[in-house]
Design a protein around this motif. Structure first.
Motif, PDB file in Angstrom:
ATOM      1  N   UNK A  25     -15.393 -20.641 108.085  1.00  0.00           N
ATOM      2  CA  UNK A  25     -13.686 -20.855 108.620  1.00  0.00           C
ATOM      3  C   UNK A  25     -14.348 -21.096 110.058  1.00  0.00           C
ATOM      4  N   UNK A  26     -14.985 -21.012 110.856  1.00  0.00           N
ATOM      5  CA  UNK A  26     -15.434 -20.469 112.132  1.00  0.00           C
ATOM      6  C   UNK A  26     -16.516 -21.975 112.484  1.00  0.00           C
ATOM      7  N   UNK A  27     -16.858 -21.922 111.586  1.00  0.00           N
ATOM      8  CA  UNK A  27     -17.878 -23.910 111.731  1.00  0.00           C
ATOM      9  C   UNK A  27     -16.656 -24.666 111.509  1.00  0.00           C
ATOM     10  N   UNK A  34     -15.823 -29.508 118.514  1.00  0.00           N
ATOM     11  CA  UNK A  34     -16.634 -30.508 118.679  1.00  0.00           C
ATOM     12  C   UNK A  34     -15.784 -32.032 118.762  1.00  0.00           C
ATOM     13  N   UNK A  35     -15.278 -32.860 117.473  1.00  0.00           N
ATOM     14  CA  UNK A  35     -14.109 -33.406 117.575  1.00  0.00           C
ATOM     15  C   UNK A  35     -13.437 -34.608 118.570  1.00  0.00           C
ATOM     16  N   UNK A  39     -13.409 -37.558 121.674  1.00  0.00           N
ATOM     17  CA  UNK A  39     -12.435 -38.123 121.485  1.00  0.00           C
ATOM     18  C   UNK A  39     -12.509 -38.387 123.159  1.00  0.00           C
ATOM     19  N   UNK A  40     -12.426 -36.513 123.515  1.00  0.00           N
ATOM     20  CA  UNK A  40     -12.164 -36.598 125.101  1.00  0.00           C
ATOM     21  C   UNK A  40     -12.885 -37.681 126.266  1.00  0.00           C
ATOM     22  N   UNK A  41     -14.538 -37.452 125.189  1.00  0.00           N
ATOM     23  CA  UNK A  41     -15.825 -38.742 125.645  1.00  0.00           C
ATOM     24  C   UNK A  41     -15.722 -39.929 125.905  1.00  0.00           C
ATOM     25  N   UNK A  51     -15.255 -28.075 130.527  1.00  0.00           N
ATOM     26  CA  UNK A  51     -16.292 -27.257 129.474  1.00  0.00           C
ATOM     27  C   UNK A  51     -15.651 -26.023 130.965  1.00  0.00           C
ATOM     28  N   UNK A  52     -16.410 -25.679 131.903  1.00  0.00           N
ATOM     29  CA  UNK A  52     -15.594 -25.437 133.047  1.00  0.00           C
ATOM     30  C   UNK A  52     -14.288 -25.149 133.076  1.00  0.00           C
TER      31      UNK A  52
END
Length: 108
Positions: A25-27, A34-35, A39-41, A51-52
């Motif tokens: 589940x964690x993976x 990450x997705x 998308x944000x990038x 992240x900060x």
């Protein structure tokens, strides 16, 4: 050869299987996160800064204040103007921080 009673062994297997399921589940959650970052990038947001921001939001206001104070002390110790990393630009003409020239504390 086993020192674990039958019932305890079955219980141990259950714990191990549960841990394996939670790790799966964690993976999956890590892949989802990450997705979202991708998308944000893709929309032009700076993921490193995001992240900060997330890390700062996890802290209490006191933790943020203590970290800021310590950062200012350290920056002052290495010669950053006024101990404030946002107060001035320490980069030389080549874009590399210059810690030894006229920017060093006590030099003019």
């Amino acid at each position: 050869m086993s020192d674990i009673p039958k019932g305890a062994g079955d219980r141990l297997v259950g714990f191990i299987q549960e841990i394996e399921r939670v790790e799966e589940d964690r993976a999956a959650l890590a892949a989802d996160i990450k997705a979202v970052y991708e998308s944000a990038k893709g929309e032009g947001f700076d993921v490193k800064v995001m992240r900060k921001v997330i890390m700062q939001r996890r802290k209490t206001p006191d933790e943020v204040d203590q970290e800021k104070t310590l950062l200012e002390v350290y920056m002052d110790a290495v010669g950053w103007p006024d101990g404030d990393p946002l107060a001035g630009d320490m980069r030389g003409d080549d874009g590399v921080p210059d810690w030894t020239s006229q920017h060093a504390k006590g030099s003019a």
